[in-house]
Design a protein around this motif. Structure first.
Motif, PDB file in Angstrom:
ATOM      1  N   ARG A   1       0.851  -1.184   0.000  1.00  0.00           N
ATOM      2  CA  ARG A   1       0.000   0.000   0.000  1.00  0.00           C
ATOM      3  C   ARG A   1       0.888   1.235   0.000  1.00  0.00           C
ATOM      4  O   ARG A   1       2.064   1.168   0.368  1.00  0.00           O
ATOM      5  CB  ARG A   1      -0.922   0.021   1.227  1.00  0.00           C
ATOM      6  CG  ARG A   1      -2.071  -0.970   1.075  1.00  0.00           C
ATOM      7  CD  ARG A   1      -3.139  -0.769   2.143  1.00  0.00           C
ATOM      8  NE  ARG A   1      -2.603  -1.068   3.472  1.00  0.00           N
ATOM      9  CZ  ARG A   1      -3.233  -0.738   4.594  1.00  0.00           C
ATOM     10  NH1 ARG A   1      -4.394  -0.104   4.549  1.00  0.00           N
ATOM     11  NH2 ARG A   1      -2.706  -1.048   5.772  1.00  0.00           N
TER      12      ARG A   1
ATOM     13  N   GLU B   1      -2.911  12.023   2.433  1.00  0.00           N
ATOM     14  CA  GLU B   1      -4.108  12.354   1.653  1.00  0.00           C
ATOM     15  C   GLU B   1      -4.785  11.116   1.102  1.00  0.00           C
ATOM     16  O   GLU B   1      -5.979  11.112   0.828  1.00  0.00           O
ATOM     17  CB  GLU B   1      -3.729  13.317   0.526  1.00  0.00           C
ATOM     18  CG  GLU B   1      -3.237  14.618   1.121  1.00  0.00           C
ATOM     19  CD  GLU B   1      -3.082  15.730   0.119  1.00  0.00           C
ATOM     20  OE1 GLU B   1      -2.777  15.413  -1.054  1.00  0.00           O
ATOM     21  OE2 GLU B   1      -3.230  16.900   0.509  1.00  0.00           O
ATOM     22  N   GLN B   2      -3.987  10.078   0.898  1.00  0.00           N
ATOM     23  CA  GLN B   2      -4.559   8.836   0.385  1.00  0.00           C
ATOM     24  C   GLN B   2      -3.721   7.692   0.923  1.00  0.00           C
ATOM     25  O   GLN B   2      -2.497   7.817   1.036  1.00  0.00           O
ATOM     26  CB  GLN B   2      -4.507   8.859  -1.145  1.00  0.00           C
ATOM     27  CG  GLN B   2      -5.429   7.862  -1.789  1.00  0.00           C
ATOM     28  CD  GLN B   2      -5.336   7.874  -3.315  1.00  0.00           C
ATOM     29  OE1 GLN B   2      -4.555   8.627  -3.897  1.00  0.00           O
ATOM     30  NE2 GLN B   2      -6.111   7.032  -3.955  1.00  0.00           N
TER      31      GLN B   2
ATOM     32  N   ASP C   1      -3.695   3.690   0.136  1.00  0.00           N
ATOM     33  CA  ASP C   1      -4.390   2.642  -0.612  1.00  0.00           C
ATOM     34  C   ASP C   1      -3.398   1.798  -1.408  1.00  0.00           C
ATOM     35  O   ASP C   1      -2.198   2.068  -1.415  1.00  0.00           O
ATOM     36  CB  ASP C   1      -5.414   3.292  -1.547  1.00  0.00           C
ATOM     37  CG  ASP C   1      -6.685   2.458  -1.665  1.00  0.00           C
ATOM     38  OD1 ASP C   1      -6.587   1.212  -1.587  1.00  0.00           O
ATOM     39  OD2 ASP C   1      -7.763   3.045  -1.851  1.00  0.00           O
TER      40      ASP C   1
ATOM     41  N   VAL D   1      -4.287   3.884  -6.103  1.00  0.00           N
ATOM     42  CA  VAL D   1      -3.651   5.199  -6.167  1.00  0.00           C
ATOM     43  C   VAL D   1      -3.474   5.635  -7.620  1.00  0.00           C
ATOM     44  O   VAL D   1      -3.765   6.775  -7.984  1.00  0.00           O
ATOM     45  CB  VAL D   1      -2.291   5.192  -5.421  1.00  0.00           C
ATOM     46  CG1 VAL D   1      -1.497   6.460  -5.721  1.00  0.00           C
ATOM     47  CG2 VAL D   1      -2.514   5.054  -3.913  1.00  0.00           C
TER      48      VAL D   1
ATOM     49  N   THR E   1      -6.666   6.834  -9.526  1.00  0.00           N
ATOM     50  CA  THR E   1      -7.308   8.108  -9.169  1.00  0.00           C
ATOM     51  C   THR E   1      -7.047   9.162 -10.234  1.00  0.00           C
ATOM     52  O   THR E   1      -5.900   9.371 -10.616  1.00  0.00           O
ATOM     53  CB  THR E   1      -6.744   8.606  -7.833  1.00  0.00           C
ATOM     54  OG1 THR E   1      -6.932   7.579  -6.860  1.00  0.00           O
ATOM     55  CG2 THR E   1      -7.460   9.840  -7.349  1.00  0.00           C
TER      56      THR E   1
END
Ligand code: ADP
Ligand code: ADP
Length: 228
Positions: free
Chosen positions: A206, A216-217, A219, A224, A227
């Motif tokens: 991840r 902010e993210q 994943d 990622v 997005t």
């Protein structure tokens, strides 16, 4: 295995490096921290082994609050590799690799046998490279010794801060490949800082994508990349 609970760090000069960080890294998972310079990645990692103290929140490793764990125990449980590993110049590669086991009280023969095993694991023949001194190695080889040293006491957790950042792209890719092979064998819980999104995607189970002082993210690489 690693758990951040609302962790913040404000430096004495007033700079807020990170704020309200909460995330978890599972056992055997490799999480890459990616983002621009100055967004708080190094601060995040150095709070795990208490080279930096958080100013708020807490960090648990294996369920224990790192603020209350004995420092020697913490050192044994958490390996640490930085961009330019500082090897002791007047000690051989084998002795450098045996540093942490020796510090935590292993007998010399056992520490050295373990060090030889680890050099082998990172792709350096211990018979050839063990007796050498750090200045007799290339930059990439020194980084490998850094990884071997960090793993020598068999810590469950490995922190890496731009471990392959200072070597040329060809060697970097080779080190990444070897690291992936090694990680498949040893399955450490890894937090790895990089500013290279390709490296983050290639190595991470991840990815924690940082903005200024926060994540902010968090994943999988596929998510990622997917997005817009
Ligand atoms: P990154 O690893 O993402 O480049 P850092 O964690 O090194 O980010 O730094 C985060 C922020 O904290 C930056 O603004 C940096 O300038 C600041 N910082 C880092 N170390 C210190 C320090 N010792 N004193 C004051 N500010 C610092
Ligand atoms: P000494 O006890 O001889 O001063 P150091 O503190 O220099 O030893 O540590 C030896 C090596 O161990 C360092 O070069 C560093 O890469 C690594 N190291 C330092 N601090 C930590 C830590 N908190 N966790 C894991 N490894 C560490």
């Amino acid at each position: 295995m690693i758990r951040f609970e609302q962790v913040g760090k404000r430096y004495p000069d007033g700079t807020t490096a990170v704020d309200g960080l909460s995330f978890e890294v599972s056992e055997g998972e490799l999480v890459t921290l990616v983002g621009p310079s100055g967004c708080g990645k190094t601060t995040t990692v150095m709070m795990v082994n208490r080279l930096i103290e958080p100013t708020s929140g807490r960090i648990l490793v294996g369920g224990e609050d790192v603020a209350t764990v004995d420092p020697v125990r913490l050192r044994r449980r958490i390996g640490y590799v930085i961009q330019q590993v500082g090897l002791f110049p007047h000690r051989t590669v084998l002795d450098n690799t045996a540093t942490v086991p020796s510090l935590v009280g292993w007998k010399r023969a056992r520490a050295r046998a373990r060090a030889a095993e680890l050099l082998d694991l990172v792709g350096l023949d211990p018979r050839t490279y063990g007796p050498r001194y750090p200045h007799q190695l290339s930059g990439g080889q020194r980084q490998r010794v850094g990884v071997a040293r960090a793993l020598a006491a068999d810590p469950p957790v490995l922190l890496m801060d731009e471990p392959f950042g200072a070597v040329d792209p060809v060697v970097r890719e080779q080190l990444q490949d070897e690291f992936l092979r090694m990680q498949a064998a040893v399955r450490k819980t890894v937090l790895m800082v990089t500013h290279d999104i390709e490296e983050a995607v290639r190595l991470g189970d991840r990815i924690a994508v940082y903005g200024q002082g926060r994540i902010e993210q968090f994943d999988t690489p596929a998510a990622v990349l997917g997005t817009p």
